[in-house]
Design a protein around this motif. Structure first.
Motif, PDB file in Angstrom:
ATOM      1  N   VAL A 145      40.187  37.726  57.155  1.00  0.00           N
ATOM      2  CA  VAL A 145      39.177  37.477  56.329  1.00  0.00           C
ATOM      3  C   VAL A 145      39.490  36.266  55.363  1.00  0.00           C
ATOM      4  O   VAL A 145      38.540  35.983  54.890  1.00  0.00           O
ATOM      5  N   SER A 146      40.813  35.945  55.463  1.00  0.00           N
ATOM      6  CA  SER A 146      41.203  34.789  54.308  1.00  0.00           C
ATOM      7  C   SER A 146      41.122  33.385  54.789  1.00  0.00           C
ATOM      8  O   SER A 146      42.153  32.487  54.488  1.00  0.00           O
ATOM      9  N   ARG A 147      40.289  33.156  55.821  1.00  0.00           N
ATOM     10  CA  ARG A 147      40.436  31.892  56.138  1.00  0.00           C
ATOM     11  C   ARG A 147      39.184  30.942  55.599  1.00  0.00           C
ATOM     12  O   ARG A 147      38.107  31.192  55.289  1.00  0.00           O
ATOM     13  N   SER A 148      39.554  29.723  55.202  1.00  0.00           N
ATOM     14  CA  SER A 148      38.824  28.915  54.395  1.00  0.00           C
ATOM     15  C   SER A 148      38.903  27.373  55.021  1.00  0.00           C
ATOM     16  O   SER A 148      39.952  27.183  55.564  1.00  0.00           O
ATOM     17  N   PRO A 149      38.075  26.611  54.772  1.00  0.00           N
ATOM     18  CA  PRO A 149      38.152  25.159  55.406  1.00  0.00           C
ATOM     19  C   PRO A 149      39.168  24.228  54.680  1.00  0.00           C
ATOM     20  O   PRO A 149      39.567  23.397  55.081  1.00  0.00           O
ATOM     21  N   VAL A 150      39.239  24.605  53.039  1.00  0.00           N
ATOM     22  CA  VAL A 150      40.303  23.952  52.319  1.00  0.00           C
ATOM     23  C   VAL A 150      41.304  25.004  51.838  1.00  0.00           C
ATOM     24  O   VAL A 150      40.793  26.027  51.472  1.00  0.00           O
ATOM     25  N   PRO A 151      42.608  24.573  51.682  1.00  0.00           N
ATOM     26  CA  PRO A 151      43.637  25.413  51.093  1.00  0.00           C
ATOM     27  C   PRO A 151      43.335  25.509  49.871  1.00  0.00           C
ATOM     28  O   PRO A 151      43.105  24.798  48.995  1.00  0.00           O
ATOM     29  N   LEU A 152      43.497  27.127  49.358  1.00  0.00           N
ATOM     30  CA  LEU A 152      43.345  27.214  47.814  1.00  0.00           C
ATOM     31  C   LEU A 152      44.065  28.490  47.730  1.00  0.00           C
ATOM     32  O   LEU A 152      44.458  29.298  48.609  1.00  0.00           O
ATOM     33  N   VAL A 153      44.430  28.516  46.253  1.00  0.00           N
ATOM     34  CA  VAL A 153      44.999  30.090  45.888  1.00  0.00           C
ATOM     35  C   VAL A 153      43.706  30.417  44.711  1.00  0.00           C
ATOM     36  O   VAL A 153      43.481  29.926  44.006  1.00  0.00           O
ATOM     37  N   ALA A 154      43.344  31.914  45.077  1.00  0.00           N
ATOM     38  CA  ALA A 154      42.557  32.377  43.933  1.00  0.00           C
ATOM     39  C   ALA A 154      43.254  33.200  43.070  1.00  0.00           C
ATOM     40  O   ALA A 154      44.175  34.045  43.513  1.00  0.00           O
ATOM     41  N   VAL A 155      43.078  33.087  41.704  1.00  0.00           N
ATOM     42  CA  VAL A 155      43.945  33.950  40.667  1.00  0.00           C
ATOM     43  C   VAL A 155      42.524  34.658  39.831  1.00  0.00           C
ATOM     44  O   VAL A 155      41.638  34.147  39.448  1.00  0.00           O
ATOM     45  N   ARG A 156      42.785  36.108  39.825  1.00  0.00           N
ATOM     46  CA  ARG A 156      41.876  36.985  39.154  1.00  0.00           C
ATOM     47  C   ARG A 156      42.526  38.144  38.491  1.00  0.00           C
ATOM     48  O   ARG A 156      43.848  38.259  38.698  1.00  0.00           O
ATOM     49  N   ALA A 157      42.005  38.761  37.658  1.00  0.00           N
ATOM     50  CA  ALA A 157      42.491  39.750  37.101  1.00  0.00           C
ATOM     51  C   ALA A 157      42.494  41.102  37.920  1.00  0.00           C
ATOM     52  O   ALA A 157      41.607  41.129  38.680  1.00  0.00           O
ATOM     53  N   MET A 158      43.440  41.950  37.748  1.00  0.00           N
ATOM     54  CA  MET A 158      43.544  43.158  38.544  1.00  0.00           C
ATOM     55  C   MET A 158      42.343  44.121  38.415  1.00  0.00           C
ATOM     56  O   MET A 158      41.910  43.971  37.003  1.00  0.00           O
ATOM     57  N   ALA A 159      41.838  44.632  39.424  1.00  0.00           N
ATOM     58  CA  ALA A 159      40.540  45.165  39.260  1.00  0.00           C
ATOM     59  C   ALA A 159      40.867  46.793  39.938  1.00  0.00           C
ATOM     60  O   ALA A 159      41.937  47.046  40.774  1.00  0.00           O
ATOM     61  N   VAL A 160      39.806  47.646  39.855  1.00  0.00           N
ATOM     62  CA  VAL A 160      40.002  49.158  40.252  1.00  0.00           C
ATOM     63  C   VAL A 160      40.342  49.133  41.609  1.00  0.00           C
ATOM     64  O   VAL A 160      40.995  50.044  42.319  1.00  0.00           O
ATOM     65  N   HIS A 161      39.509  48.320  42.396  1.00  0.00           N
ATOM     66  CA  HIS A 161      39.454  48.301  43.920  1.00  0.00           C
ATOM     67  C   HIS A 161      40.752  47.836  44.400  1.00  0.00           C
ATOM     68  O   HIS A 161      41.058  47.858  45.560  1.00  0.00           O
ATOM     69  N   ASP A 162      41.708  47.312  43.535  1.00  0.00           N
ATOM     70  CA  ASP A 162      43.025  46.790  44.354  1.00  0.00           C
ATOM     71  C   ASP A 162      43.895  47.787  44.635  1.00  0.00           C
ATOM     72  O   ASP A 162      45.084  47.617  44.961  1.00  0.00           O
ATOM     73  N   ILE A 163      43.598  49.145  44.374  1.00  0.00           N
ATOM     74  CA  ILE A 163      44.229  49.964  45.151  1.00  0.00           C
ATOM     75  C   ILE A 163      44.424  49.803  46.677  1.00  0.00           C
ATOM     76  O   ILE A 163      45.591  50.211  47.198  1.00  0.00           O
ATOM     77  N   PHE A 164      43.540  49.245  47.120  1.00  0.00           N
ATOM     78  CA  PHE A 164      43.849  48.676  48.423  1.00  0.00           C
ATOM     79  C   PHE A 164      45.066  47.893  49.112  1.00  0.00           C
ATOM     80  O   PHE A 164      45.668  48.052  49.838  1.00  0.00           O
ATOM     81  N   PHE A 165      45.384  47.219  47.780  1.00  0.00           N
ATOM     82  CA  PHE A 165      46.547  46.032  48.110  1.00  0.00           C
ATOM     83  C   PHE A 165      47.875  46.774  47.280  1.00  0.00           C
ATOM     84  O   PHE A 165      48.837  45.932  47.631  1.00  0.00           O
ATOM     85  N   LEU A 166      47.720  47.594  46.500  1.00  0.00           N
ATOM     86  CA  LEU A 166      48.885  47.983  45.450  1.00  0.00           C
ATOM     87  C   LEU A 166      49.258  49.564  45.665  1.00  0.00           C
ATOM     88  O   LEU A 166      50.305  49.718  44.987  1.00  0.00           O
ATOM     89  N   GLY A 167      49.057  49.982  46.645  1.00  0.00           N
ATOM     90  CA  GLY A 167      49.523  51.406  46.835  1.00  0.00           C
ATOM     91  C   GLY A 167      50.933  51.467  47.705  1.00  0.00           C
ATOM     92  O   GLY A 167      51.381  52.623  47.748  1.00  0.00           O
ATOM     93  N   ASP A 168      51.303  50.282  48.182  1.00  0.00           N
ATOM     94  CA  ASP A 168      52.399  50.506  49.144  1.00  0.00           C
ATOM     95  C   ASP A 168      53.775  50.489  48.626  1.00  0.00           C
ATOM     96  O   ASP A 168      54.601  51.027  49.002  1.00  0.00           O
ATOM     97  N   ARG A 169      53.878  49.685  47.404  1.00  0.00           N
ATOM     98  CA  ARG A 169      55.296  49.663  46.607  1.00  0.00           C
ATOM     99  C   ARG A 169      55.212  50.156  45.269  1.00  0.00           C
ATOM    100  O   ARG A 169      54.076  50.163  44.584  1.00  0.00           O
ATOM    101  N   PRO A 170      56.117  50.993  44.933  1.00  0.00           N
ATOM    102  CA  PRO A 170      56.278  51.559  43.790  1.00  0.00           C
ATOM    103  C   PRO A 170      55.911  50.873  42.433  1.00  0.00           C
ATOM    104  O   PRO A 170      55.452  51.035  41.556  1.00  0.00           O
ATOM    105  N   ASP A 171      56.629  49.743  42.605  1.00  0.00           N
ATOM    106  CA  ASP A 171      56.354  48.709  41.462  1.00  0.00           C
ATOM    107  C   ASP A 171      55.106  48.259  41.115  1.00  0.00           C
ATOM    108  O   ASP A 171      54.576  48.118  39.915  1.00  0.00           O
ATOM    109  N   TRP A 172      54.457  47.995  42.265  1.00  0.00           N
ATOM    110  CA  TRP A 172      53.057  47.671  42.260  1.00  0.00           C
ATOM    111  C   TRP A 172      52.201  48.507  41.752  1.00  0.00           C
ATOM    112  O   TRP A 172      51.384  48.451  40.804  1.00  0.00           O
TER     113      TRP A 172
END
Length: 219
Positions: A145-172
């Motif tokens: 999903v994360s393919r783009s024509p120009v390299p970039l990094v996105a920074v944003r605030a953590m959101a409730v849907h980020d359980i998709f990305f933060l449930g695997d590690r205890p510190d996250w």
């Protein structure tokens, strides 16, 4: 390279990023695994004036330490930026790297991986995007999903849907739990079965009172 040529290249890169946001990120995609846009938050964020773009020239031999420094500075900039948008959940900072060569994409992936914990502990999320990015969609691992024509990094605030990305590690998950655990306890946020199921799974593994596995321990 002359200043004029550099300005044209940067301008073209920014146009490509804008076209990518308009024609891909804010549009539905058959392989995303759900209805709606690839990222459903970008269109309202853009309407609210909550997406800021910063160009960072890193050179053709960008090192891992340099890329990590660019991202760290981006985290600081996000926190210090005088945002116009009142809703913090819509704020996004795009660090565009128009001169990062393809042979350095792996270093960008590594910089992201090494700094994700630092970002999470600050209540932020970072994502790297480039033409060869191997990051899969949350609901369809076969879709990159994360393919783009120009390299970039996105920074944003953590959101409730980020359980998709933060449930695997205890510190996250600890950072996620601290910010959003009350929403699940209240049972009035309309979070839906999918988010709730992922949260309950992570809570059983990493929640308060469960044994904590140190990073690096064997599974």
């Amino acid at each position: 390279m002359s200043t004029d040529v550099l300005a044209i290249d940067v301008g073209r890169a920014l146009d490509e990023v804008d076209e990518w946001l308009t024609g891909y990120i804010t549009q539905p995609h058959a392989e995303i695994g759900r209805s709606g846009a690839v990222c459903p938050f970008v269109a309202p964020a853009r309407r609210a004036g909550a997406v800021e773009t910063a160009v960072r020239l890193v050179g053709p031999a960008a090192s891992l330490p340099l890329l990590k420094e660019v991202i760290r500075c981006g985290l600081d900039e996000f926190e210090q930026f005088p945002w116009r948008a009142a809703n913090p959940s819509l704020r996004s900072l795009l660090l565009v790297l128009p001169d990062l060569p393809a042979e350095a994409f792996g270093r960008l992936d590594q910089a992201h991986a090494e700094l994700k914990s630092e970002a999470v502990h600050r209540g932020l999320m970072i994502g790297q995007f480039h033409a060869a990015c191997e990051e899969p969609a949350a609901r369809n691992p076969a879709f990159l999903v994360s393919r783009s024509p120009v390299p970039l990094v996105a920074v944003r605030a953590m959101a409730v849907h980020d359980i998709f990305f933060l449930g695997d590690r205890p510190d996250w998950f600890a950072e996620y739990f601290r910010r959003f655990g009350a929403k699940y306890r209240n049972r009035s946020g309309g979070l839906g079965e999918l988010l709730t199921g992922l949260y309950q799974k992570a809570l059983a593994l990493h929640g308060p009172g469960t044994p904590r596995r140190a990073e690096g321990d064997a599974e």
